[in-house]
Design an enzyme around this catalytic site. Sequence first.
Site, short mmCIF file in Angstrom:
data_model
loop_
_atom_site.label_atom_id
_atom_site.label_comp_id
_atom_site.label_asym_id
_atom_site.label_seq_id
_atom_site.Cartn_x
_atom_site.Cartn_y
_atom_site.Cartn_z
N LYS A 176 -12.56 70.31 19.69
CA LYS A 176 -12.66 70.67 21.10
C LYS A 176 -13.13 69.53 22.02
CE LYS A 176 -12.57 75.62 20.52
NZ LYS A 176 -11.58 76.42 21.17
N ASP A 181 -19.64 74.87 11.24
CA ASP A 181 -18.48 74.73 12.12
C ASP A 181 -19.04 74.53 13.53
OD1 ASP A 181 -16.44 75.10 13.91
OD2 ASP A 181 -15.65 76.92 12.98
N TYR A 206 -14.75 83.21 13.97
CA TYR A 206 -13.42 82.59 14.00
C TYR A 206 -13.58 81.11 13.70
CZ TYR A 206 -8.90 80.92 15.58
OH TYR A 206 -7.66 80.33 15.63
#
Length: 455
Positions: free
Chosen positions: A293, A265, A162
């Site tokens: 994040k 990522d 994801y």
Amino acid sequence: MTLDRDSQRLDELIAFEQDRFVDRMGRSAELARAAHRSLAGGATSSWQLTDPHPIWIDHGKGSRLFDVDGHELVDLHGGYGVMLAGHAHPAIAEAVRGQIAHGSHFAQPVEEAVVVADHLRADYRQPLWRFGNSGTESTMDAVHLMRAATGRDLVIKFEGAYHGHHDMLQVSTWLTDTAVLGAPDRPRSVVASPGIPDAVASLTLVAPFNDLDAVEALLVAHAGKVAGVITEPVLMNCGVVPPEPGFLEGLRRLTNEHGVLLTFDEVKTGLTAGRGGCTARYGVTPDLVCLAKSLGGGLPISAIGGSEDVMSLIVNGAYEQVGTFNGNPLSIAAARAMLEEVMTDEAYRHLGDMQMAMAEGAQAIIHEYALPAYVADVGAKGSITYRESPVRNYRDFLAVDGRWAYAAWLTQINRGVLLPPWGKGEQWLLSVQHTAEDVDLYLETLAVFALAVRG
Ligand code: PLP
């Protein structure tokens, strides 16, 4: 025989703990019902929806959350991997307070943005940086940049990975129907959400994680058409799946050989895996790194860093990396505090000690109760995956029985420990404010679960 018994016990435990959850969470249930009036689906993000209903939060302090029913919870959810600083960290609060008194948004650069970019430049070995607001934006920019830099359209991602909710990478993620997903060694590109055209998915090629041969086969079959490969260095969202020895190095070699770009990522692993994330941990340098994040200590921010070559497209104006809130002063101030004051060497040592206690303690309980499970961790993140042998890719993960993680989640939340409420075993996140007492509570509640299933 054991399997049947486990299965029956899990169903009974889930039913029992769900009733207990509902009994304890009256105010949350009321708010969940009322929310449907004006919040679509009754929450502010679809991944806040949990069974029996979402837990509504009153406030957070340190390692703890306080829900609207008055329960104090050890927070291992960490806002889906954001709250590495813990809640209301004095340095973050002070940075935001200090900035907001001087204005919260200008859409003009502030000096502190350079300070933050300088830190990232050193930590992640990428010379040039830009900011955004979410992980989705950073991986979207990465795909745009890889395409713009090569003049090619195709990208390769790994099945089950994801990378955010933009069209290009919402492909072969979360899907469970193996008939649709295709052969495990040659997975198909399948849109993961309604609203994403198949035409877009056809530009995203999919390979199994930890399979260099499959990546090479795609690069050969689509020679001259692939812009780049995007991967998490450690696959998250399938538990915690480390790269096999040589996998990241192999990706770097293959992408170089085929003249293709490589993006890491690090939205989840940035900062949490250590200073410099997995890029520093594994010593493999990609062309682009995506962060988000935990970087902002709880404020929304993302960052994308890249090589001189790739970022020259931004420098010369060919690719306009834009966003009204990019480099927002509040987020930048929080990120600076995060990098300079919160994530000190001592903080990383503390996280390392606690993580060792969590992982070793959990593994001991798994062993004692002969649970079909194992612990995998990286930096401040870890998870229990309920499978006998380690998951190496998404197809392995699909075979995991999600009732184990859900039954554990219910048992633990009912006893004051909040794990991420999603999937078959999302990762926990420790914060710099967690203590040995928090780790003990986690282990105690895990033992209650183990006893309930196996006692
Ligand atoms: N990349 C990874 C690895 C993620 O786990 C996520 C979110 O969970 C994203 C990207 C997207 O980040 P955001 O939710 O901030 O858009």
